[in-house]
Design a protein around this motif. Structure first.
Motif, PDB file in Angstrom:
ATOM      1  N   SER A  22       0.825  -1.197   0.000  1.00  0.00           N
ATOM      2  CA  SER A  22       0.000   0.000   0.000  1.00  0.00           C
ATOM      3  C   SER A  22       0.860   1.248   0.000  1.00  0.00           C
ATOM      4  CB  SER A  22      -0.897   0.006   1.247  1.00  0.00           C
ATOM      5  OG  SER A  22      -1.701  -1.138   1.256  1.00  0.00           O
ATOM      6  N   ARG A 237      -5.932   6.268   8.645  1.00  0.00           N
ATOM      7  CA  ARG A 237      -5.070   5.636   7.642  1.00  0.00           C
ATOM      8  C   ARG A 237      -3.907   4.879   8.301  1.00  0.00           C
ATOM      9  NH1 ARG A 237      -3.893   8.468   3.547  1.00  0.00           N
ATOM     10  NH2 ARG A 237      -5.408  10.119   3.847  1.00  0.00           N
ATOM     11  N   TYR A 241      -3.687   0.729   8.222  1.00  0.00           N
ATOM     12  CA  TYR A 241      -2.537   0.144   7.521  1.00  0.00           C
ATOM     13  C   TYR A 241      -2.024  -1.110   8.230  1.00  0.00           C
ATOM     14  CZ  TYR A 241       1.995  -0.178   5.155  1.00  0.00           C
ATOM     15  OH  TYR A 241       3.080  -0.615   4.427  1.00  0.00           O
ATOM     16  N   GLY A 245      -4.458  -2.862   5.867  1.00  0.00           N
ATOM     17  CA  GLY A 245      -4.103  -2.015   4.732  1.00  0.00           C
ATOM     18  C   GLY A 245      -2.853  -2.496   4.029  1.00  0.00           C
ATOM     19  N   TYR A 275     -12.626   3.197   3.028  1.00  0.00           N
ATOM     20  CA  TYR A 275     -11.970   2.327   2.055  1.00  0.00           C
ATOM     21  C   TYR A 275     -12.912   1.303   1.416  1.00  0.00           C
ATOM     22  CZ  TYR A 275      -8.013   4.311   4.567  1.00  0.00           C
ATOM     23  OH  TYR A 275      -7.130   5.186   5.156  1.00  0.00           O
TER      24      TYR A 275
END
Length: 344
Positions: A22, A237, A241, A245, A275
């Motif tokens: 990612s 975010r 992750y 992610g 997402y």
């Protein structure tokens, strides 16, 4: 994770994963203090057992390791095999460390001693051998055996390099398991990830990025916390992750109380909105012990709490989690715990 004197410091089988890493999240740091984990850092001994919980997965024993002795780890594995342990087992060897004259990258165990990556790798191999030798024939039990560390005080020159080496060591364990036909064991890696231990997120991100760059077929289980929830320290975010992610990441959140269940369910709901999909939830972790009033939920309580919170959104709702594991310090081993052919 336990922080000892050194402050060290689904069956969820590993499967092939994609090769895309990612994109890096924007660099953002938290602004509020983390909450304290009630009851974390307990050192009660755990006798491995496979205990069923009502309407949930079998509870497996995970361990805060104080040694890399092959004999002791083999005895631990043998004991788990005899107990028909079935599911996720994390062997946590403490925080990342680096000693150039003692093997380079490694960890500081919960006995406050350095252990090289090679040493912890052989320790996990020994556990896998003991488990396989002592598991009764015709048993259908299977463990996903995770080589564990944490993001606490990551005292290494490069956490990116540390992540790469952790992935390679995990792959070596996987190759060893396949070579010796230990068909009831699947190799994996683990990381006790807690925002309060890396408020900027950068070093944790680099470790996960390094692990993912190896493109192995072995998953990295995040068995950590959210320390107040999304936005308290890490942004969405960032928390996402390390919970799915990154292509190899899977979440096995610590659920010690109701607040932790709510925080992880909220992360999953926010992930759906941002997402289009929830976090990659592979199970849960507890550290309950009968003689510890401060050690939080039992596995059954944690399972009920997290499933209840996840049910508040149709896209995060699950009927049952794939794995539940309870972590603690290992009980002392004796010759009786070894495979019969090794007893002196």
């Amino acid at each position: 994770m336990v922080v000892g004197a050194a402050k060290a410091a689904k069956p969820a089988a590993a499967t092939a994963v994609g090769r895309r890493v990612s994109k890096p999240p924007r660099r953002m740091s938290g602004t509020a203090a983390a909450h304290r984990h009630v009851g974390k850092k307990a050192h009660q001994n755990v006798v491995p057992s496979a205990t069923p919980i009502t309407h949930g997965p079998t509870v497996t024993p995970s361990l805060y390791e104080r040694t890399t002795s092959p004999k002791i780890l083999r005895a631990q594995g043998c004991r788990a095999g005899r107990a028909l342990t079935n599911g996720l087992v994390v062997l946590d060897f403490g925080k990342l460390a680096y000693r150039p004259r003692r093997g380079g990258y490694g960890t500081v165990t919960f006995a406050d001693r350095f252990a090289s990556n090679r040493s912890v790798g052989w320790a996990v191999k020994s556990y896998a051998r003991g488990y396989s030798q002592c598991l009764p024939k015709r048993s259908h039990a299977h463990i996903t055996l995770a080589l564990g560390t944490s993001n606490y005080d990551q005292d290494v020159p490069s956490t990116h390099r540390a992540g790469q080496l952790w992935a390679k060591q995990t792959a070596l364990i996987g190759s060893y398991v396949k070579l010796h036909h230990f068909d009831h064991v699947t190799a994996a890696a683990g990381d006790d990830v807690e925002p309060a231990w890396d408020r900027s997120f950068r070093r944790t991100y680099d470790f996960f990025r390094g692990y993912g760059s190896v493109h192995s077929a072995y998953l990295l289980y995040n068995y950590g916390s959210l320390d107040g929830g999304v936005g308290r320290i890490w942004k969405l975010r960032q928390a996402y992750y390390v919970a799915g992610g990154m292509h190899a990441a899977r979440a096995v959140p610590e659920i010690y109380n109701g607040a932790m269940a709510r925080q992880w369910a909220e992360l999953s709901r926010q992930a759906v909105h941002r997402y289009g999909k929830p976090i990659q939830l592979a199970g849960l972790m507890t550290q309950h012990h009968h003689h510890c009033r401060m050690c939080g939920f039992t596995a059954a309580e944690a399972h009920r709490a997290l499933v209840r919170e996840l049910a508040k959104h149709p896209k995060t709702k699950v009927r049952m989690l794939a794995a539940a594991t309870n972590i603690g310090s290992p009980a002392p081993t004796t010759n009786a715990d070894l495979p019969a052919q090794l007893r002196g």
